[in-house]
Design a protein around this motif. Structure first.
Motif, PDB file in Angstrom:
ATOM      1  N   ARG A 141      58.998  18.134   5.256  1.00 28.98           N
ATOM      2  CA  ARG A 141      58.925  18.347   6.855  1.00 28.98           C
ATOM      3  C   ARG A 141      57.489  17.661   7.098  1.00 28.98           C
ATOM      4  O   ARG A 141      57.123  17.206   8.047  1.00 28.98           O
ATOM      5  CB  ARG A 141      59.030  19.811   7.231  1.00 28.98           C
ATOM      6  CG  ARG A 141      58.787  19.936   8.526  1.00 28.98           C
ATOM      7  CD  ARG A 141      58.887  21.466   8.885  1.00 28.98           C
ATOM      8  NE  ARG A 141      60.043  22.113   8.349  1.00 28.98           N
ATOM      9  CZ  ARG A 141      60.406  23.147   7.717  1.00 28.98           C
ATOM     10  NH1 ARG A 141      58.998  23.446   6.990  1.00 28.98           N
ATOM     11  NH2 ARG A 141      61.191  23.482   7.163  1.00 28.98           N
ATOM     12  N   GLU A 161      56.508  14.931   9.686  1.00 30.50           N
ATOM     13  CA  GLU A 161      55.758  15.251  10.896  1.00 30.50           C
ATOM     14  C   GLU A 161      54.691  14.498  10.979  1.00 30.50           C
ATOM     15  O   GLU A 161      53.879  14.261  12.027  1.00 30.50           O
ATOM     16  CB  GLU A 161      55.530  16.690  11.048  1.00 30.50           C
ATOM     17  CG  GLU A 161      56.795  17.427  11.365  1.00 30.50           C
ATOM     18  CD  GLU A 161      56.671  19.095  11.261  1.00 30.50           C
ATOM     19  OE1 GLU A 161      55.551  19.611  10.713  1.00 30.50           O
ATOM     20  OE2 GLU A 161      57.576  19.751  11.949  1.00 30.50           O
ATOM     21  N   VAL A 171      64.068  17.028  10.504  1.00 33.21           N
ATOM     22  CA  VAL A 171      62.807  16.547  10.837  1.00 33.21           C
ATOM     23  C   VAL A 171      62.576  14.983  10.304  1.00 33.21           C
ATOM     24  O   VAL A 171      62.363  14.191  11.001  1.00 33.21           O
ATOM     25  CB  VAL A 171      61.613  17.482  10.360  1.00 33.21           C
ATOM     26  CG1 VAL A 171      60.105  16.800  10.352  1.00 33.21           C
ATOM     27  CG2 VAL A 171      61.855  18.841  10.799  1.00 33.21           C
ATOM     28  N   SER A 201      64.900  13.012  12.238  1.00 38.94           N
ATOM     29  CA  SER A 201      64.258  12.733  13.610  1.00 38.94           C
ATOM     30  C   SER A 201      63.096  11.815  13.691  1.00 38.94           C
ATOM     31  O   SER A 201      62.863  10.898  14.522  1.00 38.94           O
ATOM     32  CB  SER A 201      63.737  14.078  14.254  1.00 38.94           C
ATOM     33  OG  SER A 201      64.604  14.940  14.490  1.00 38.94           O
TER      34      SER A 201
END
Length: 166
Positions: free
Chosen positions: A86, A90, A121, A124
């Protein structure tokens, strides 16, 4: 550690490939991440590292400090404790790794848990174009971790080969 210090001393400005996967170089990851964050490896095209979770955090911070426009291939062998994937996903921006074509993560979930949320995540990040040149993603590790990532609807909107191995 020695490589990180050499990079910080601007002795590796011309380095194009660094493959430490077959070494036990976990301890030097933070030094290398600092050098990457300081822009000391501007021509690096291939980076292959074994990393501990704290080094993944350092690598993520490095990506936030400095883009790596030449990097085409990133291979990471790590246990990726919960939150590691993650944090890495990110931390990506479209300018962070604009030339990255291949991304390989090995040993996912070995000795630790990886949540489906982390797959969300990462998926995405791919869907949002944060790795604009990416063509191939390979994720391998413990069956339970990879099965959790398989549950994720990756929904990748462009031609990317996604390999999940357990």
């Amino acid at each position: 550690e020695v490589l990180g210090k050499a990079a910080s001393a601007k002795r590796l400005l011309e380095l194009e490939e660094l493959d430490l996967l077959e070494t036990n170089a976990h301890e030097g990851g933070e030094f290398l991440a600092q050098a990457l964050g300081a822009g000391q490896l501007p021509k690096l095209k291939k980076l292959c590292l074994p990393l501990r979770n704290e080094c993944i955090s350092a690598l993520t911070r490095a990506f936030g400090l400095n883009d790596l426009p030449a990097l085409e291939r990133l291979q990471v062998r790590s246990r990726f404790r919960e939150g590691g994937l993650r944090a890495l996903a990110e931390g990506l921006r479209p300018s962070t790794l604009p030339s990255l074509e291949r991304l390989d993560f090995f040993s996912i979930g070995v000795g630790s848990a990886v949540s489906v949320d982390e797959g969300e995540v990462l998926g995405s990040a791919l869907n949002e174009g944060r790795l604009p040149a990416l063509k191939n993603v390979s994720l391998s590790g413990m069956r339970s971790a990879i099965d959790r990532l398989r549950e994720r609807d990756w929904g990748i909107g462009r031609e990317i080969i996604l390999n999940l191995f357990s």
